[in-house]
Design a protein around this motif. Structure first.
Motif, short mmCIF file in Angstrom:
data_model
loop_
_atom_site.label_atom_id
_atom_site.label_comp_id
_atom_site.label_asym_id
_atom_site.label_seq_id
_atom_site.Cartn_x
_atom_site.Cartn_y
_atom_site.Cartn_z
N VAL A 65 -6.41 33.10 51.12
CA VAL A 65 -7.52 32.51 50.37
C VAL A 65 -7.84 33.46 49.21
CG1 VAL A 65 -9.95 31.82 50.45
CG2 VAL A 65 -8.45 31.34 52.40
N GLU A 66 -7.63 32.98 47.99
CA GLU A 66 -7.87 33.84 46.81
C GLU A 66 -9.25 33.55 46.24
OE1 GLU A 66 -8.78 35.07 43.50
OE2 GLU A 66 -7.26 33.74 42.62
N VAL A 67 -10.16 34.49 46.46
CA VAL A 67 -11.54 34.36 45.96
C VAL A 67 -11.96 35.71 45.36
CG1 VAL A 67 -12.38 32.42 47.35
CG2 VAL A 67 -12.31 34.68 48.37
N MET A 68 -11.06 36.28 44.56
CA MET A 68 -11.38 37.58 43.96
C MET A 68 -11.67 37.48 42.46
SD MET A 68 -7.63 39.41 44.28
CE MET A 68 -7.89 40.82 43.22
N GLY A 69 -11.08 36.49 41.79
CA GLY A 69 -11.36 36.31 40.36
C GLY A 69 -10.45 37.14 39.47
N GLY A 70 -10.48 36.80 38.17
CA GLY A 70 -9.61 37.47 37.20
C GLY A 70 -8.26 36.78 37.14
N THR A 78 -1.40 35.76 44.23
CA THR A 78 -1.22 34.33 44.55
C THR A 78 0.26 33.98 44.49
OG1 THR A 78 -3.41 33.75 43.76
CG2 THR A 78 -1.80 31.98 43.74
N LEU A 79 0.92 34.42 43.44
CA LEU A 79 2.36 34.12 43.29
C LEU A 79 3.18 34.78 44.40
CD1 LEU A 79 2.64 34.40 39.44
CD2 LEU A 79 3.34 32.43 40.81
N LYS A 80 2.82 36.01 44.74
CA LYS A 80 3.57 36.72 45.79
C LYS A 80 3.47 35.97 47.13
CE LYS A 80 4.48 41.47 46.91
NZ LYS A 80 3.98 42.81 47.03
N ALA A 81 2.26 35.50 47.43
CA ALA A 81 2.07 34.75 48.69
C ALA A 81 2.86 33.45 48.64
CB ALA A 81 0.59 34.47 48.90
N LEU A 82 2.80 32.74 47.52
CA LEU A 82 3.52 31.46 47.39
C LEU A 82 5.03 31.68 47.48
CD1 LEU A 82 1.40 29.94 44.46
CD2 LEU A 82 1.45 29.10 46.83
N GLN A 83 5.51 32.76 46.86
CA GLN A 83 6.95 33.05 46.91
C GLN A 83 7.40 33.31 48.36
OE1 GLN A 83 6.82 36.21 44.08
NE2 GLN A 83 6.96 34.83 42.33
N LYS A 86 3.82 31.05 51.78
CA LYS A 86 2.51 30.93 52.42
C LYS A 86 1.60 30.03 51.60
CE LYS A 86 2.91 35.51 54.39
NZ LYS A 86 2.32 36.76 54.82
N PRO A 87 0.89 29.10 52.22
CA PRO A 87 -0.07 28.30 51.47
C PRO A 87 -1.20 29.17 50.94
CG PRO A 87 -0.10 27.71 53.81
CD PRO A 87 0.93 28.77 53.65
N VAL A 88 -1.61 28.88 49.70
CA VAL A 88 -2.73 29.62 49.09
C VAL A 88 -3.85 28.64 48.78
CG1 VAL A 88 -3.46 30.98 47.09
CG2 VAL A 88 -1.21 31.39 48.11
N ILE A 89 -5.06 29.04 49.17
CA ILE A 89 -6.27 28.28 48.82
C ILE A 89 -6.96 29.10 47.73
CG2 ILE A 89 -8.53 27.52 49.68
CD1 ILE A 89 -7.12 27.38 52.51
N LEU A 111 2.04 23.73 48.14
CA LEU A 111 1.56 24.97 48.77
C LEU A 111 0.21 25.46 48.22
CD1 LEU A 111 4.81 27.15 49.04
CD2 LEU A 111 3.42 26.31 50.94
N LEU A 112 -0.22 24.87 47.09
CA LEU A 112 -1.42 25.36 46.42
C LEU A 112 -2.58 24.37 46.61
CD1 LEU A 112 -2.29 27.72 44.60
CD2 LEU A 112 -1.43 26.43 42.65
N HIS A 113 -3.71 24.88 47.10
CA HIS A 113 -4.89 24.04 47.38
C HIS A 113 -6.06 24.59 46.57
CE1 HIS A 113 -3.01 22.21 51.08
NE2 HIS A 113 -2.24 23.27 50.89
N TYR A 114 -6.79 23.72 45.82
CA TYR A 114 -7.80 24.28 44.92
C TYR A 114 -9.02 23.37 44.70
CZ TYR A 114 -4.42 21.84 41.85
OH TYR A 114 -3.55 20.93 41.29
N GLU A 115 -9.45 22.70 45.76
CA GLU A 115 -10.64 21.84 45.64
C GLU A 115 -11.86 22.64 45.13
OE1 GLU A 115 -10.97 18.32 46.15
OE2 GLU A 115 -12.75 18.93 45.03
N SER A 116 -12.03 23.86 45.64
CA SER A 116 -13.24 24.62 45.31
C SER A 116 -13.23 25.20 43.90
CB SER A 116 -13.42 25.76 46.31
OG SER A 116 -12.30 26.62 46.25
N SER A 117 -12.10 25.09 43.20
CA SER A 117 -12.02 25.69 41.86
C SER A 117 -12.85 24.90 40.84
CB SER A 117 -10.57 25.79 41.40
OG SER A 117 -10.02 24.50 41.19
N VAL A 118 -13.09 23.62 41.11
CA VAL A 118 -13.87 22.79 40.18
C VAL A 118 -15.01 22.12 40.97
CG1 VAL A 118 -13.79 20.88 38.53
CG2 VAL A 118 -11.76 22.29 38.87
N MET A 119 -16.23 22.29 40.52
CA MET A 119 -17.42 21.71 41.16
C MET A 119 -17.61 22.19 42.60
SD MET A 119 -17.51 17.91 39.36
CE MET A 119 -18.77 17.19 40.36
#
Ligand code: NAP
Ligand code: HSE
Length: 331
Positions: A65-70, A78-83, A86-89, A111-119
């Motif tokens: 779960v990537e919630v660090m920003g930047g 994120t790319l390392k985990a996907l490579q 591993k699924p990344v949220i 593999l990439l999930h991002y509902e929380s990135s918008v709204m």
């Protein structure tokens, strides 16, 4: 039991740990949590879970779960985990908007999930990548930045800009660098993510950035004049047809009080979508804050645990209709 690692334990990371602690129905173990300062205590996270070593954190879990920003380290991890398969949220719309070409192959694999990135946890990515695709899009207008909406609402009450921004930061709405919020760039990141899902998959961040204006140049006089004219100023993110192409832009606009988008106050976001078959759809809810965002992260986690893929990508641009849309007064 699935193993989950958090990259970040700030507003969103700490809230995610808190939400999961209250959800015995969700069978996950938080193995490691990446932070800069391991000596700082975090509610709901033990000191043994904290690590400043990105490799150790990534290796500890099956779901990241990537919630660090930047856009630097966050994007690289994120790319390392996907490579590694591993699924990344991700709640990180900046990485999604700016490093999409690198992420896209993994998004295509689901593999990439991002509902929380918008709204935050208010539905936006989900409906635009599924049910609303049943119509050809005509236009979209949205309030996508909770910090700006909060500041504008406070300015209407007579609070100073500096005090309103400081309160938005205290409430956990603002980005670590708040110029991303007030400069309109955070809304532009989110609009880029949404526009690629429903209008044109090849929309580029730099194009949207070039059509972005924030609220940082608004003067108290402009706000007073809007009130005297019986309206409000809101930072609006829009996609609409003009001159045979999709216009994608973010800018402050004047809205009459009875305008649908004027109803969203404080940290609320709102999304108006018009499609040829469905007609008008309006979605509103909390768009910023740790808990509201954690709700979106946990929704994505439920998808991952059920082996559901991330949002299906749009394959080709939607046809640009020859219609005249209602003009909005830009400030
Ligand atoms: P935040 O409070 O600033 O937290 C960031 C966390 O990441 C902190 O725990 C920080 O560690 C850690 N971190 C940052 N850079 C790091 C590095 N180089 N190495 C190790 N750890 C690092 O941010 P946030 O408000 O939770 O937002 C996180 C993400 O979610 C951002 O992408 C943001 O855009 C997105 N988001 C936020 C909201 C919201 O309402 N806040 C809503 C939707 C999406 P330390 O604690 O040790 O400094
Ligand atoms: N800084 C962002 C906002 C957080 O104010 O909307 C939610 O993405």
């Amino acid at each position: 039991m699935k193993k989950l690692a958090l990259l970040g334990a700030g507003n969103v990371g700490a809230a995610t740990a808190q939400v999961l602690a209250n959800r015995p129905d969700i069978q996950v173990e938080i193995t490691k949590v990446l932070v800069r300062d391991v000596s700082k205590a975090r509610e709901g996270i033990s000191s043994k879970q904290l690590s400043a070593n990105p490799g150790e954190v990534l290796d500890s879990a099956d779901i990241i779960v990537e919630v660090m920003g930047g856009t630097g380290l966050a994007g690289d991890l994120t790319l390392k985990a996907l490579q590694a398969g591993k699924p990344v949220i991700s709640a990180n719309k900046a990485v999604l908007a700016e490093r999409w070409q690198e992420l896209k192959p993994y998004a295509e694999q689901g593999l990439l999930h991002y509902e929380s990135s918008v709204m935050a946890g208010t539905p936006a990515v989900g409906p635009l990548s599924s049910v609303l695709r049943g119509s050809s899009p005509l236009e979209l207008h949205a309030i996508l930045n909770g910090t700006c909406n909060y500041i504008l609402t406070e300015l209407e009450k007579g609070v100073s800009y500096q005090n309103a921004l400081a309160e938005a930061q205290r409430l956990g709405y603002a980005e670590a660098d708040p110029t991303l919020d007030v400069g309109g760039f955070d809304a532009a990141h989110k609009l880029t993510v949404l526009a690629r899902l429903v209008f044109d998959p090849s929309i580029e961040w730099e194009t949207v950035k070039a059509s972005t204006k924030g609220i940082d140049k608004l003067t108290p006089t402009v706000m007073t004049e809007a009130k005297e004219r019986g309206g409000k100023i809101r930072l609006l993110a829009s996609v609409y047809p003009e001159g045979g192409t999709w216009q994608v832009k973010v800018r402050p606009v004047f809205l009459p009080l009875d305008h649908l988008m004027a109803s969203a106050a404080s940290n609320k976001n709102a999304l108006y979508f018009k499609g040829d078959a469905i007609g008008e759809v309006f979605i509103t809810g909390a768009g910023a804050g740790g808990m509201a965002t954690a709700s979106g992260v946990v929704a994505d986690l439920l998808d991952v645990l059920a082996n559901r893929p991330g949002p299906a990508l749009l394959k080709q641009p939607a046809p640009v209709p020859s219609i005249q849309i209602e003009a909005l007064e830009e400030i």
